[in-house]
Write a protein that holds these residues in place. Structure first.
Motif, PDB file in Angstrom:
ATOM      1  N   ASP A   1      39.224  37.823  31.633  1.00  0.00           N
ATOM      2  CA  ASP A   1      39.880  36.812  32.462  1.00  0.00           C
ATOM      3  C   ASP A   1      41.294  36.520  31.961  1.00  0.00           C
ATOM      4  O   ASP A   1      42.247  36.474  32.750  1.00  0.00           O
ATOM      5  N   ALA A   2      41.435  36.339  30.652  1.00  0.00           N
ATOM      6  CA  ALA A   2      42.751  36.039  30.076  1.00  0.00           C
ATOM      7  C   ALA A   2      43.702  37.225  30.246  1.00  0.00           C
ATOM      8  O   ALA A   2      44.883  37.048  30.558  1.00  0.00           O
TER       9      ALA A   2
ATOM     10  N   ILE B   1      42.268  43.326  39.259  1.00  0.00           N
ATOM     11  CA  ILE B   1      42.689  43.651  37.888  1.00  0.00           C
ATOM     12  C   ILE B   1      41.491  43.539  36.951  1.00  0.00           C
ATOM     13  O   ILE B   1      41.284  44.402  36.087  1.00  0.00           O
ATOM     14  N   LYS B   2      40.680  42.492  37.126  1.00  0.00           N
ATOM     15  CA  LYS B   2      39.473  42.330  36.299  1.00  0.00           C
ATOM     16  C   LYS B   2      38.540  43.520  36.478  1.00  0.00           C
ATOM     17  O   LYS B   2      37.971  44.023  35.501  1.00  0.00           O
ATOM     18  N   ASP B   3      38.395  43.989  37.707  1.00  0.00           N
ATOM     19  CA  ASP B   3      37.533  45.134  37.984  1.00  0.00           C
ATOM     20  C   ASP B   3      38.055  46.396  37.293  1.00  0.00           C
ATOM     21  O   ASP B   3      37.287  47.152  36.704  1.00  0.00           O
TER      22      ASP B   3
ATOM     23  N   LEU C   1      38.256  48.796  27.736  1.00  0.00           N
ATOM     24  CA  LEU C   1      39.286  48.673  26.706  1.00  0.00           C
ATOM     25  C   LEU C   1      39.458  47.223  26.265  1.00  0.00           C
ATOM     26  O   LEU C   1      39.755  46.957  25.113  1.00  0.00           O
ATOM     27  N   VAL C   2      39.277  46.321  27.206  1.00  0.00           N
ATOM     28  CA  VAL C   2      39.394  44.894  26.910  1.00  0.00           C
ATOM     29  C   VAL C   2      37.981  44.342  26.742  1.00  0.00           C
ATOM     30  O   VAL C   2      37.124  44.584  27.593  1.00  0.00           O
TER      31      VAL C   2
ATOM     32  N   TRP D   1      47.177  37.374  32.447  1.00  0.00           N
ATOM     33  CA  TRP D   1      48.442  37.775  31.810  1.00  0.00           C
ATOM     34  C   TRP D   1      49.095  38.909  32.595  1.00  0.00           C
ATOM     35  O   TRP D   1      50.298  38.880  32.838  1.00  0.00           O
ATOM     36  N   VAL D   2      48.313  39.926  32.984  1.00  0.00           N
ATOM     37  CA  VAL D   2      48.871  41.041  33.755  1.00  0.00           C
ATOM     38  C   VAL D   2      49.448  40.514  35.059  1.00  0.00           C
ATOM     39  O   VAL D   2      50.541  40.921  35.477  1.00  0.00           O
ATOM     40  N   LYS D   3      48.754  39.614  35.719  1.00  0.00           N
ATOM     41  CA  LYS D   3      49.228  39.071  36.994  1.00  0.00           C
ATOM     42  C   LYS D   3      50.515  38.262  36.790  1.00  0.00           C
ATOM     43  O   LYS D   3      51.353  38.197  37.682  1.00  0.00           O
TER      44      LYS D   3
END
Length: 124
Positions: free
Chosen positions: A114-115, A92-94, A107-108, A119-121
Motif C-alpha cells: 500500500d505504501a 499498481i498494487k496488483d 519484490l515488495v 509513493w509510485v502514484k
C-alpha cells in the motif's frame, strides 16, 4: 660479508603472522559485541528494505527499482516509467503483488504494498 636477500621476506612473514595472531585475539575478546552486531543486522531489514513500521518507499525503490526503471524512474528500454503512470493505485498494487511483463511479483513485501503504491502514484 654478503647479506642474504631472503631475510627481509622472512621478517615480513613473521611480522604478518604475529599481526594476524594478535588481531584474532582481539576478535576473541570482543566476540559478544561482534555477535550482537551481526544479530542486529540479521534481525533488521535487508539493504534497501525497512521494517513495517518504518518502511521508506523511496529508499526501497533506490535499492530495487532503479536498475530497471532508471535513476529518475522515467523508464528505460522496455521498462515503463513510474513517473506520471496512468495506472490507478489499485492497478499498481496488483503489479507489485503479481508482477507484469518482465517484472516479477513479490519484490515488495506484502505489508508494504500500500505504501509503495501510494509513493509510485505520487511521482509526478
Amino acid at each position: 660479508m654478503k647479506k642474504n636477500p631472503i631475510i627481509p621476506f622472512i621478517l615480513i612473514m613473521a611480522f604478518g603472522i604475529g599481526l594476524i595472531f594478535f588481531l584474532s585475539m582481539e576478535g576473541v575478546s570482543n566476540k559478544e559485541e561482534i555477535a550482537a552486531t551481526e544479530e542486529a543486522a540479521e534481525g533488521g531489514a535487508a539493504e534497501g528494505e525497512a521494517t513495517a513500521g518504518s518502511f521508506d518507499p523511496e529508499a526501497f525503490a533506490q535499492g530495487k527499482c532503479i536498475s530497471c526503471h532508471g535513476n529518475t524512474y522515467e523508464g528505460q528500454g522496455s521498462f515503463p516509467a513510474l513517473v506520471g503512470t496512468a495506472l490507478s493505485e489499485d492497478e499498481i498494487k496488483d503489479v507489485l503483488a503479481n508482477g507484469k511483463g518482465a517484472m516479477p511479483g513479490g519484490l515488495v513485501p506484502a505489508e508494504n504494498i500500500d505504501a509503495m503504491a501510494a509513493w509510485v502514484k505520487s511521482l509526478e
